[in-house]
Motif scaffolding. Sequence first.
Motif, PDB file in Angstrom:
ATOM      1  N   MET A 144       0.833  -1.304  -0.198  1.00 52.60           N
ATOM      2  CA  MET A 144       0.142  -0.114   0.249  1.00 52.60           C
ATOM      3  C   MET A 144       0.803   1.218  -0.042  1.00 52.60           C
ATOM      4  N   LEU A 145       1.040   2.193  -1.044  1.00 53.42           N
ATOM      5  CA  LEU A 145       2.128   3.055  -0.816  1.00 53.42           C
ATOM      6  C   LEU A 145       1.150   4.228  -0.451  1.00 53.42           C
ATOM      7  N   PRO A 146       2.277   5.147   0.445  1.00 54.60           N
ATOM      8  CA  PRO A 146       1.549   6.615   0.919  1.00 54.60           C
ATOM      9  C   PRO A 146       1.051   7.475  -0.767  1.00 54.60           C
ATOM     10  N   VAL A 147       0.289   8.701  -0.305  1.00 53.41           N
ATOM     11  CA  VAL A 147      -0.896   9.592  -1.034  1.00 53.41           C
ATOM     12  C   VAL A 147      -0.784  10.594  -0.274  1.00 53.41           C
ATOM     13  N   TRP A 148       0.534  11.327  -0.726  1.00 55.74           N
ATOM     14  CA  TRP A 148      -0.078  13.005  -0.318  1.00 55.74           C
ATOM     15  C   TRP A 148      -0.277  13.848  -0.582  1.00 55.74           C
ATOM     16  N   GLN A 149      -0.936  14.419  -0.343  1.00 58.09           N
ATOM     17  CA  GLN A 149      -2.588  16.277  -0.596  1.00 58.09           C
ATOM     18  C   GLN A 149      -2.418  17.159   0.333  1.00 58.09           C
ATOM     19  N   GLY A 150      -1.955  18.374  -0.697  1.00 59.67           N
ATOM     20  CA  GLY A 150      -1.786  19.248  -0.015  1.00 59.67           C
ATOM     21  C   GLY A 150      -3.182  19.936   0.650  1.00 59.67           C
ATOM     22  N   SER A 151      -3.086  20.786   2.095  1.00 64.07           N
ATOM     23  CA  SER A 151      -4.119  21.341   2.662  1.00 64.07           C
ATOM     24  C   SER A 151      -4.240  22.844   2.905  1.00 64.07           C
ATOM     25  N   GLY A 152      -4.644  24.074   2.675  1.00 59.10           N
ATOM     26  CA  GLY A 152      -4.471  24.769   2.847  1.00 59.10           C
ATOM     27  C   GLY A 152      -4.324  25.641   1.318  1.00 59.10           C
ATOM     28  N   GLY A 153      -4.822  26.738   1.409  1.00 57.98           N
ATOM     29  CA  GLY A 153      -4.102  27.810   0.740  1.00 57.98           C
ATOM     30  C   GLY A 153      -2.687  27.717  -0.467  1.00 57.98           C
ATOM     31  N   GLY A 154      -3.044  26.900  -1.574  1.00 59.36           N
ATOM     32  CA  GLY A 154      -2.203  26.725  -2.000  1.00 59.36           C
ATOM     33  C   GLY A 154      -1.830  25.314  -2.029  1.00 59.36           C
ATOM     34  N   GLY A 155      -2.366  24.256  -1.422  1.00 62.72           N
ATOM     35  CA  GLY A 155      -2.554  23.081  -1.582  1.00 62.72           C
ATOM     36  C   GLY A 155      -1.425  21.897  -2.108  1.00 62.72           C
ATOM     37  N   THR A 156      -1.455  21.099  -3.149  1.00 67.83           N
ATOM     38  CA  THR A 156      -0.072  20.402  -3.173  1.00 67.83           C
ATOM     39  C   THR A 156       1.015  21.375  -3.539  1.00 67.83           C
ATOM     40  N   GLY A 157       0.443  22.530  -4.633  1.00 74.31           N
ATOM     41  CA  GLY A 157       1.516  23.017  -4.880  1.00 74.31           C
ATOM     42  C   GLY A 157       2.606  23.775  -3.051  1.00 74.31           C
ATOM     43  N   ASN A 158       2.014  23.393  -2.566  1.00 70.14           N
ATOM     44  CA  ASN A 158       2.997  24.039  -1.289  1.00 70.14           C
ATOM     45  C   ASN A 158       3.878  22.602  -0.602  1.00 70.14           C
ATOM     46  N   ILE A 159       3.558  21.262  -1.256  1.00 70.83           N
ATOM     47  CA  ILE A 159       4.750  20.318  -0.516  1.00 70.83           C
ATOM     48  C   ILE A 159       5.006  19.263  -1.861  1.00 70.83           C
ATOM     49  N   ASN A 160       5.292  19.486  -2.562  1.00 75.87           N
ATOM     50  CA  ASN A 160       5.821  19.143  -4.257  1.00 75.87           C
ATOM     51  C   ASN A 160       6.878  19.908  -4.766  1.00 75.87           C
ATOM     52  N   ALA A 161       7.706  18.728  -5.167  1.00 75.97           N
ATOM     53  CA  ALA A 161       9.620  19.461  -5.634  1.00 75.97           C
ATOM     54  C   ALA A 161       9.707  20.746  -6.173  1.00 75.97           C
ATOM     55  N   ALA A 162       8.895  21.586  -6.598  1.00 76.83           N
ATOM     56  CA  ALA A 162       8.246  22.998  -7.257  1.00 76.83           C
ATOM     57  C   ALA A 162       9.044  22.597  -8.924  1.00 76.83           C
ATOM     58  N   LEU A 163       9.082  21.387  -9.189  1.00 79.62           N
ATOM     59  CA  LEU A 163       9.541  21.494 -11.127  1.00 79.62           C
ATOM     60  C   LEU A 163       8.432  21.518 -11.565  1.00 79.62           C
ATOM     61  N   TRP A 164       8.778  22.250 -12.695  1.00 77.94           N
ATOM     62  CA  TRP A 164       7.606  23.296 -13.675  1.00 77.94           C
ATOM     63  C   TRP A 164       8.004  22.538 -14.781  1.00 77.94           C
ATOM     64  N   MET A 165       7.677  21.720 -15.032  1.00 77.68           N
ATOM     65  CA  MET A 165       7.575  21.488 -16.754  1.00 77.68           C
ATOM     66  C   MET A 165       6.276  20.970 -17.371  1.00 77.68           C
ATOM     67  N   ARG A 166       5.683  21.023 -18.513  1.00 81.85           N
ATOM     68  CA  ARG A 166       4.823  21.340 -19.635  1.00 81.85           C
ATOM     69  C   ARG A 166       4.243  19.745 -19.621  1.00 81.85           C
ATOM     70  N   GLY A 167       5.382  19.047 -20.269  1.00 85.94           N
ATOM     71  CA  GLY A 167       5.142  17.939 -20.857  1.00 85.94           C
ATOM     72  C   GLY A 167       6.137  18.180 -22.727  1.00 85.94           C
ATOM     73  N   ARG A 168       5.273  16.801 -23.531  1.00 90.73           N
ATOM     74  CA  ARG A 168       5.409  17.488 -25.055  1.00 90.73           C
ATOM     75  C   ARG A 168       4.500  17.617 -25.445  1.00 90.73           C
ATOM     76  N   LYS A 169       4.332  18.306 -26.745  1.00 89.16           N
ATOM     77  CA  LYS A 169       3.057  19.020 -27.170  1.00 89.16           C
ATOM     78  C   LYS A 169       2.175  17.389 -27.710  1.00 89.16           C
ATOM     79  N   GLU A 170       2.510  16.516 -27.664  1.00 87.20           N
ATOM     80  CA  GLU A 170       2.261  15.688 -28.112  1.00 87.20           C
ATOM     81  C   GLU A 170       1.027  14.474 -26.603  1.00 87.20           C
ATOM     82  N   ASP A 171       1.624  14.967 -25.882  1.00 82.64           N
ATOM     83  CA  ASP A 171       1.030  15.080 -24.766  1.00 82.64           C
ATOM     84  C   ASP A 171      -1.109  14.852 -24.532  1.00 82.64           C
ATOM     85  N   TYR A 172      -0.661  16.131 -25.165  1.00 82.30           N
ATOM     86  CA  TYR A 172      -1.945  16.476 -25.071  1.00 82.30           C
ATOM     87  C   TYR A 172      -3.401  16.815 -26.471  1.00 82.30           C
TER      88      TYR A 172
END
Length: 610
Positions: A144-172
């Motif tokens: 059973m693997l952990p599931v982490w979610q942010g809480s409060g203003g900013g949500g999971t954007g407060n606890i992630n690694a702050a990486l900013w990557m769009r991915g590929r155009k093909e992904d969309y």
Amino acid sequence: GRTGQDRAGQGRTGQESGSVRCCMRYPKAQLVQCSRNLLTSRLGARYKTSTSTEVGTKTIKMIEDVVSSDHDVVVVGGGVAGCALVHGLVEQGKRVLLLERGSVKAHEDRRVKDLQRWWAAASSPSSFTTSTFTVAQQGLNGRMLPVWQGSGGGGTGNINAALWMRGRKEDYQSWPWRIEDIERSFEEVERRYQLETVEARGVGVALRDMLLFTGLTDATQSASRSKWSEQGLCTQVRFSKRGGERMTPWEAFVLPHSTSPLLSVMDRCSVERVILESGRAVALEMMVEEAAEGSAEKGRRKKLRLTNPRAQVVLCSGAIKTPQLLLLSGIGPSEELEPLGIATEVYLPAVGRNLQDHMLIAMANLSQRQMREEDFNEVGFHGTAEFSSKSTGAWCQIMLKDTQDVPDMAPIILTTSLTKQGLVYTLLRSFFQRVVSFACSFSGVRRAMQQSVGIGLALVDPFSRGSITLSSSNPSDPPRVDPRYLEDERDWQTFGDMFQLARASQSSPEASSWLSAELEPGPMYGYAKTQQKMRSWIKNNSIPYFHLAGSCRMGQNASSSVVDAQLKVHGVKNLRVADASVTPRVPCAPTQAVAAMIGYFASCIISEDK
């Protein structure tokens, strides 16, 4: 109509604006014994306690346990997508009420701001994070693997690694949106963040040179110019940070509008159900973190009734909470709802389906060299190597990381084989995590654990699909999270191709001067020299990338999707979803950027909807 200055709240002083502020520094108080969450309307004023409160151009009335509002849009969830949505709506003159289950002060915590300790912040119990576990994963020996979610203003954007990557155009390509519009939304949210680029140093440069030995090309300049992921190595990565500290979504998108008369915020307020009448969302049932006098309950249940007939409710609560809200509201498959005593309001079988997540596993060796400060960078991440799997065609990502955060990750990583069902496993896991955490608190132990070199194999284009289902009709009970990791054989083949390329990089001249004894997979798994040993290593040691998405997918057909291209929930009027749950296919990148893009894109859709 309001003038442009009125819409933006410009040309006024804080005392004149009459806004519901997203303030963080004023004392707590009650609002008719039911909420400390409705923030003040005047700069510097204390919380109001009247039963009828004027808020800019609207009135919020507290009548016993009912809140009435005539806002244009009610946003449920102040995470990455919700914050970006609020920004776009306010800029376009919409009156917005934001409901957030946590505190608007979450972004102020020093643990949130410290990017080097993000793993510790995410995995430790706190007011800005909630954690649970997946159900037992059959593809991973029942772990059973952990599931982490942010809480409060900013949500999971407060606890992630702050990486900013769009991915590929093909992904969309499977999305019902034009790529030109998607790109414009990315550009807008990136402008608000003022992202910073971090380059590889020391060990990151060495890892790059090892991987170049395999025949991969250096695509750093091309990918940096286009801002989309490309095949090859990229050693310049963007982060949501400023001046060495995390820039949270709340600071980037919501705080700049804190004096606007168009924005109202209620925090510590957990929405539990959407109430429908004749196929229309007319109210929200929510739990406010304020107990009635003499009550043993942790909160009081309130009802927010919409008085504006054109009001829109937008769920931005993430890939777990959003489908849970829909199911609790009677929107979903009746065969799952009715056994729990929930009447089916709208039959929508795709709610909670199509769940996707990325996975990680790390290869590691002791370092021949003494790690120095210049071998690390400020975020611990130095770039990626990206390519297509020869076996499956899936996109592969190898992460170039240093080991400065290994002591924070160790309590979870070293006890990952204990994440199985049963009281014994629970007690053992808790005990060993405490022991490892205590050991890692000593500076000497931390330095010793950082004397290693590793790369991460990231399964970012999974074929496996899982689900979110209710565990009960009680909103306080976490839903069943079942990503079904590695249950599709093609995911194993993709992992195998990444492993073989990483192994080839260890034959490079650069590797011979850096790498010493192998730690992972190491002798315990026979150095993964056979398919059986490699699979055993992955089954026992892989972890989530924490990029859950897709559980309320977009599409035209109500039998296989939850929302249409306008993000409207099939069969329900004035109810939309705007978060990572709507992705038909999760992009091959961390989901912070795509969630922000979706939030801003939704604001454009809503503003153009006549």
